[in-house]
Write a protein that holds these residues in place. Structure first.
Motif, PDB file in Angstrom:
ATOM      1  N   GLU A 198      66.722 -46.170   3.546  1.00  0.00           N
ATOM      2  CA  GLU A 198      68.042 -45.942   4.153  1.00  0.00           C
ATOM      3  C   GLU A 198      68.679 -47.248   4.628  1.00  0.00           C
ATOM      4  O   GLU A 198      69.882 -47.321   4.817  1.00  0.00           O
ATOM      5  N   THR A 253      53.662 -43.252   6.992  1.00  0.00           N
ATOM      6  CA  THR A 253      54.543 -42.511   6.079  1.00  0.00           C
ATOM      7  C   THR A 253      53.734 -42.030   4.876  1.00  0.00           C
ATOM      8  O   THR A 253      53.936 -40.926   4.376  1.00  0.00           O
ATOM      9  N   GLU A 407      49.971 -53.836  12.503  1.00  0.00           N
ATOM     10  CA  GLU A 407      50.998 -54.533  11.714  1.00  0.00           C
ATOM     11  C   GLU A 407      52.286 -54.642  12.533  1.00  0.00           C
ATOM     12  O   GLU A 407      52.806 -53.643  13.015  1.00  0.00           O
TER      13      GLU A 407
HETATM   14  P1  NAD Z   1      58.640 -46.746   5.748  1.00  0.00           P
HETATM   15  O1  NAD Z   1      57.318 -46.109   5.513  1.00  0.00           O
HETATM   16  O2  NAD Z   1      59.281 -46.559   7.074  1.00  0.00           O
HETATM   17  O3  NAD Z   1      59.712 -46.208   4.694  1.00  0.00           O
HETATM   18  C1  NAD Z   1      59.520 -46.347   3.314  1.00  0.00           C
HETATM   19  C2  NAD Z   1      60.286 -45.264   2.590  1.00  0.00           C
HETATM   20  O4  NAD Z   1      59.710 -44.003   2.871  1.00  0.00           O
HETATM   21  C3  NAD Z   1      61.751 -45.163   2.979  1.00  0.00           C
HETATM   22  O5  NAD Z   1      62.518 -44.964   1.808  1.00  0.00           O
HETATM   23  C4  NAD Z   1      61.779 -43.923   3.864  1.00  0.00           C
HETATM   24  O6  NAD Z   1      63.016 -43.277   3.903  1.00  0.00           O
HETATM   25  C5  NAD Z   1      60.745 -43.067   3.186  1.00  0.00           C
HETATM   26  N1  NAD Z   1      60.157 -42.011   4.007  1.00  0.00           N
HETATM   27  C6  NAD Z   1      59.901 -42.011   5.326  1.00  0.00           C
HETATM   28  N2  NAD Z   1      59.339 -40.840   5.696  1.00  0.00           N
HETATM   29  C7  NAD Z   1      59.227 -40.071   4.580  1.00  0.00           C
HETATM   30  C8  NAD Z   1      58.721 -38.766   4.306  1.00  0.00           C
HETATM   31  N3  NAD Z   1      58.177 -38.010   5.246  1.00  0.00           N
HETATM   32  N4  NAD Z   1      58.762 -38.333   3.033  1.00  0.00           N
HETATM   33  C9  NAD Z   1      59.269 -39.088   2.053  1.00  0.00           C
HETATM   34  N5  NAD Z   1      59.776 -40.325   2.248  1.00  0.00           N
HETATM   35  C10 NAD Z   1      59.746 -40.826   3.499  1.00  0.00           C
HETATM   36  O7  NAD Z   1      58.449 -48.274   5.397  1.00  0.00           O
HETATM   37  P2  NAD Z   1      59.513 -49.449   5.617  1.00  0.00           P
HETATM   38  O8  NAD Z   1      59.643 -49.646   7.089  1.00  0.00           O
HETATM   39  O9  NAD Z   1      60.708 -49.192   4.781  1.00  0.00           O
HETATM   40  O10 NAD Z   1      58.738 -50.699   4.966  1.00  0.00           O
HETATM   41  C11 NAD Z   1      57.859 -51.501   5.661  1.00  0.00           C
HETATM   42  C12 NAD Z   1      56.423 -51.062   5.432  1.00  0.00           C
HETATM   43  O11 NAD Z   1      56.131 -51.090   4.042  1.00  0.00           O
HETATM   44  C13 NAD Z   1      55.391 -51.976   6.056  1.00  0.00           C
HETATM   45  O12 NAD Z   1      54.357 -51.200   6.608  1.00  0.00           O
HETATM   46  C14 NAD Z   1      54.872 -52.781   4.887  1.00  0.00           C
HETATM   47  O13 NAD Z   1      53.586 -53.331   5.037  1.00  0.00           O
HETATM   48  C15 NAD Z   1      54.905 -51.773   3.808  1.00  0.00           C
HETATM   49  N6  NAD Z   1      54.952 -52.428   2.509  1.00  0.00           N
HETATM   50  C16 NAD Z   1      53.840 -52.393   1.704  1.00  0.00           C
HETATM   51  C17 NAD Z   1      53.852 -53.039   0.473  1.00  0.00           C
HETATM   52  C18 NAD Z   1      52.651 -53.057  -0.421  1.00  0.00           C
HETATM   53  O14 NAD Z   1      52.800 -53.454  -1.566  1.00  0.00           O
HETATM   54  N7  NAD Z   1      51.481 -52.640   0.034  1.00  0.00           N
HETATM   55  C19 NAD Z   1      55.011 -53.704   0.069  1.00  0.00           C
HETATM   56  C20 NAD Z   1      56.119 -53.715   0.913  1.00  0.00           C
HETATM   57  C21 NAD Z   1      56.079 -53.064   2.119  1.00  0.00           C
END
Ligand code: NAD
Length: 503
Positions: A198, A253, A407
């Motif tokens: 979002e 998530t 984190e």
């Molecule tokens: P987030 O988990 O808050 O959101 C990621 C996505 O999930 C968003 O599009 C969000 O709208 C969606 N989402 C949230 N709740 C959901 C649900 N119940 N059902 C379906 N979709 C849902 O993550 P963020 O804050 O956008 O990103 C940062 C996080 O991502 C950090 O923890 C980071 O370490 C991780 N990350 C991991 C990698 C990797 O390759 N391991 C890469 C980049 C980021």
């Protein structure tokens, strides 16, 4: 050049006029229901960039049905060569519209052009090229079986698309991480419905224009904007017509999505959070170790899943390492994306800044010595309203401190001395996460030895973020499920069947 930057600034303004739209069945739409809109705000100064329509069940249903229909249409009948030619054209078109993608990405995230022009946008294009090449060049297994009648049978593996893939992506590297999933999914012949973060709706929307321009059939690539729970994210991941879910984001998530994926037993591929260690041995090349650790702690304002938040330094070089990191952190220039001198942008949002600042406060409460940073910088003019934080370094925290184990996802790290290799390995492996590690040493035996003991998906030696897209990528422990990259992506994005022919 100044001229190029002025050009980009112009594009920035043009892009700013555009509200985001869903992209469903080859058409841009701003909503079928009345879930409403939210304001997309710039992390630079909190100004409104545009509006984003929130997708509900109706948008998700429409996108899912379009994607399913596309599997049975022209797309499903294409030869591998036709499909991969189209994906190469997608990559070329991203390159052709490089400035527009760059401007959109920097508008959403506030990250420096210098970073996004080297990482985010080129990788966005490369993700299509690379997987188009991979699917053309990977064989499947074959076995000849002796049979009791003295004859034999031939077995061979056949890869078919998994079907409809739901892609849920985060905000930190929006185009790069989304195409890292969409590239291989399409190369394998699937169709996708993407739910971008979002916080960063623009580049996923722009990619819809690219798909139409190069002639990717309608319904192959769909985008529905929305939030997670009780919104497009949840509706999409629990949709019964979705065959697989690929997700990058926070571990918590991931837990929610896994529950949603359990309905109908759908497969998941998860790239989750990290609390990544760096181990710096006294026999390292100190200049390289400092340069690499600076990047790994502060690049993208610390918002890289692979970034380093824990640094373990062998005692003889500890003081000089900390002093040099302090000097370099204080020399970082915070500023606007188009300013060529900027090497640090803001955090993604005010909300995320509150989280990071709460850890800045917590670290001090837990007894940290503040080496540098720790607060909010004074930013000029309208930037004072943005989501800025100071690059921050601590020492002196106990190993069980929350700031050392959770984190934070901000521009910060804790540096701690160690005395033996065994101790360093134990400390590095001491969190529930297991995404990446960096080891700095000029001793080749030690490099191999320590790398083999890291409980992580990716271990870098004398480097960081050096990515060969053909290699396995993913996390150990709570940092993920499964591996993507090269051939490994095919494991998730295809259904492998065995054909057995009796001769
Ligand atoms: P987030 O988990 O808050 O959101 C990621 C996505 O999930 C968003 O599009 C969000 O709208 C969606 N989402 C949230 N709740 C959901 C649900 N119940 N059902 C379906 N979709 C849902 O993550 P963020 O804050 O956008 O990103 C940062 C996080 O991502 C950090 O923890 C980071 O370490 C991780 N990350 C991991 C990698 C990797 O390759 N391991 C890469 C980049 C980021």
């Amino acid at each position: 050049s100044v001229q190029a930057l002025q050009g980009l600034a112009q594009i920035r303004v043009d892009t700013a006029r555009r509200d985001a739209a869903h992209f469903i069945n080859g058409e841009f739409t701003q909503g079928l229901t009345s879930k409403g809109w939210w304001e997309n705000r710039s992390p630079l100064d909190n100004s409104v960039i545009g509006r984003v329509p929130e997708g509900g069940q109706a948008e998700v249903d429409a996108a899912v049905h379009a994607a399913r229909a596309a599997l049975d249409g022209t797309w499903g009948k294409m030869t591998v060569a036709q499909r991969t030619d189209l994906l190469a054209a997608v990559a070329n078109e991203i390159d052709a519209r490089f400035d527009e993608f760059l401007a959109a990405e920097c508008l959403d995230t506030g990250k420096p052009y210098s970073l996004a022009s080297h990482i985010d946008i080129p990788r966005g294009a490369a993700n299509f090229k690379m997987f188009a090449d991979t699917v053309k060049n990977v064989s499947t297994e074959t076995f000849i079986l002796d049979t009791p009648d003295g004859k034999s049978a031939v077995n061979y593996g056949l890869r078919r698309p998994k079907g409809l893939i739901a892609v849920i992506s985060p905000w930190n590297l929006p185009l790069l991480l989304m195409t890292w999933k969409v590239g291989p999914a399409l190369a394998c012949g699937n169709t996708v419905v993407v739910k971008p973060s979002e916080e960063t709706p623009l580049t996923a929307t722009l990619l819809g224009e690219v798909m139409n321009k190069v002639g990717v059939p309608k319904g192959v690539y769909n985008v529905v904007h929305g939030l997670g729970p009780n919104s497009a994210g949840e509706f999409l991941t629990q949709h019964p017509l979705v065959n697989g879910i690929t997700f990058t984001g926070e571990t918590r998530t991931g837990e929610a999505i896994m529950r949603q994926a359990a309905l109908g037993v759908r497969q998941v591929s998860f790239e989750l959070g990290g609390k990544n260690p760096a181990i710096v041995f006294a026999d390292c090349d100190l200049d390289k170790a400092i340069e690499g650790t600076m990047r790994s702690a502060f690049a993208n304002c610390g918002q890289v899943c692979l970034g380093t938040e824990r640094v373990y330094v062998e005692r003889p070089i500890f003081d000089s390492f900390v002093a040099r990191m302090k000097g370099d952190a204080e020399a970082l220039r915070l500023g606007r994306p188009e300013d060529g001198a900027t090497n640090l942008g803001p955090l993604i949002s005010q909300e995320h800044r509150s989280k990071v600042l709460s850890y800045y406060k917590l670290a001090l409460e837990e007894g940290a010595t503040l080496v540098t940073g720790g607060g909010v910088p004074d930013m000029p003019g309208e930037l004072a309203l943005g989501a800025w934080v100071q690059p921050t370094i601590w020492t002196g925290l106990k190993d069980d401190a929350r700031a050392v184990n959770e984190e934070i996802f901000g521009p910060c790290c804790h540096i701690r001395p160690f005395d033996t290799e065994e101790e360093a390995v134990r400390l590095a492996n001491s969190t529930p996460y297991g995404l990446a590690a960096a080891v700095w040493t000029e001793n080749v035996s030690r490099a191999h030895r320590v790398a083999s003991k890291m409980d992580v998906g990716i271990c870098w030696v004398n480097s960081w973020f050096l990515r060969d897209l053909r290699t396995a990528f993913g996390g150990a422990k709570q940092s993920g499920i499964g591996r993507e990259g090269g051939l490994h992506s095919l494991e998730f994005y295809t259904e492998l069947s065995n054909v057995c022919i009796k001769l």
